[in-house]
Design a protein around this motif. Structure first.
Motif: not given
Length: 305
Positions: A187-192
């Protein structure tokens, strides 16, 4: 307490600004905390509805909790993708939790101690938090496998990979274990990126920091009595599956351009990349590193210069 637990050198005395108190600070703080308590209790009451609550309502509720505490919210960047997703962010304050959920509602990865917190513990449990035993290194592979299973099923999971809160002027390295779950699940990783500023001049503020031996009540009161706090939440470019070959480079890419690092300093926004990486598969459990005694740590929490 395990010797391998992540820790930060930040302490309330060394890092956290208290600011000045006006005659209106106390009544203003009481009003703000009353609104926060009301909103949190409303969330607890509605939490049994679970997934039946529209995501847009959850995001608005999270923003309302932060705003009720006296902190303005600015969210920039694009909306995260749907489906299984690992959201990761730097960790400064208890405010980070509703701020990250305002980006996309997700199952929060939380230490087991939070389950015993009054009100907040019940809200986290009913909200589907994934509680982990941080002081049991042997349990880590099973924890990673459980997170990967939730991601494969299409859930969003939110984590703070530093493993400890920092004051905001300095930042810890992202620990790699949770990124293995994203790799295993494909799955993708969403950096914040989260940071707190004073709207009076725009300088970084450490008032919201929840570090060291600070108590939750003390931190709540400090935030509620502060003036002009702004929370900036930057949703960075997503890292699709296959972008990075292993968890080490994935963690580095997710943290790129964050505050406090050599490759993560202030500057123009850039797309995270992985760079060179070994093709060797990294096991789920990290290599233990003993905690460095606080008196020997380098001072990193002073004025950024």
């Amino acid at each position: 307490m395990s010797l391998w637990l992540p820790s930060a050198p930040c302490t309330p005395r060394a890092c956290v600004e208290t600011g000045t108190r006006s005659t209106t600070a106390v009544p203003r703080a009481v009003l703000r905390l009353t609104l926060v308590v009301f909103l949190v209790l409303a969330g607890v009451a509605l939490s049994p509805l679970g997934a039946r609550i529209p995501a847009g309502w959850v995001r608005r509720w999270c923003r309302a909790v932060v705003r009720a505490s006296g902190v303005r919210v600015r969210i920039t960047g694009t909306a995260p993708p749907t489906g299984g997703l690992l959201l990761v962010a730097n960790h400064i304050s208890w405010l980070d939790i509703p701020l990250l959920a305002a980006v996309r509602p997700a199952r929060m990865l939380a230490k087991t101690e939070i389950r015993g917190w009054p009100v907040a513990g019940a809200l986290a449990a009913r909200g589907g938090a994934l509680f982990i035993e941080r002081d049991r290194l042997r349990a880590l592979p099973a924890t990673v496998a459980h997170i990967a299973g939730e991601l494969r099923a299409g859930a969003a999971v939110a984590a703070f990979p530093e493993g400890s809160t920092w004051c905001g002027r300095a930042q810890g390295a992202f620990h790699r274990a949770v990124f293995q779950a994203a790799l295993d699940a494909g799955v993708p990783v969403q950096p914040v990126r989260i940071r707190y500023l004073s709207r009076f001049g725009g300088a970084a503020s450490t008032a919201p920091a929840f570090v060291g031996d600070d108590s939750l009540i003390t931190s709540l009161w400090r935030v509620a009595t502060a003036r002009g706090l702004v929370a900036e939440v930057d949703v960075r470019p997503v890292l699709p599956p296959g972008t990075c070959p292993d968890r080490r480079t994935l963690a580095r890419a997710a943290q790129q351009d964050g505050p406090g690092g050599e490759d993560r300093g202030a500057g123009p926004r850039s797309t995270a990349t992985c760079g060179h990486a070994s093709a060797v598969h990294v096991a789920a459990a990290p290599v233990p590193r003993p905690r460095v005694p606080s008196q020997t740590r380098r001072a990193v929490c002073g004025d950024p210069g």
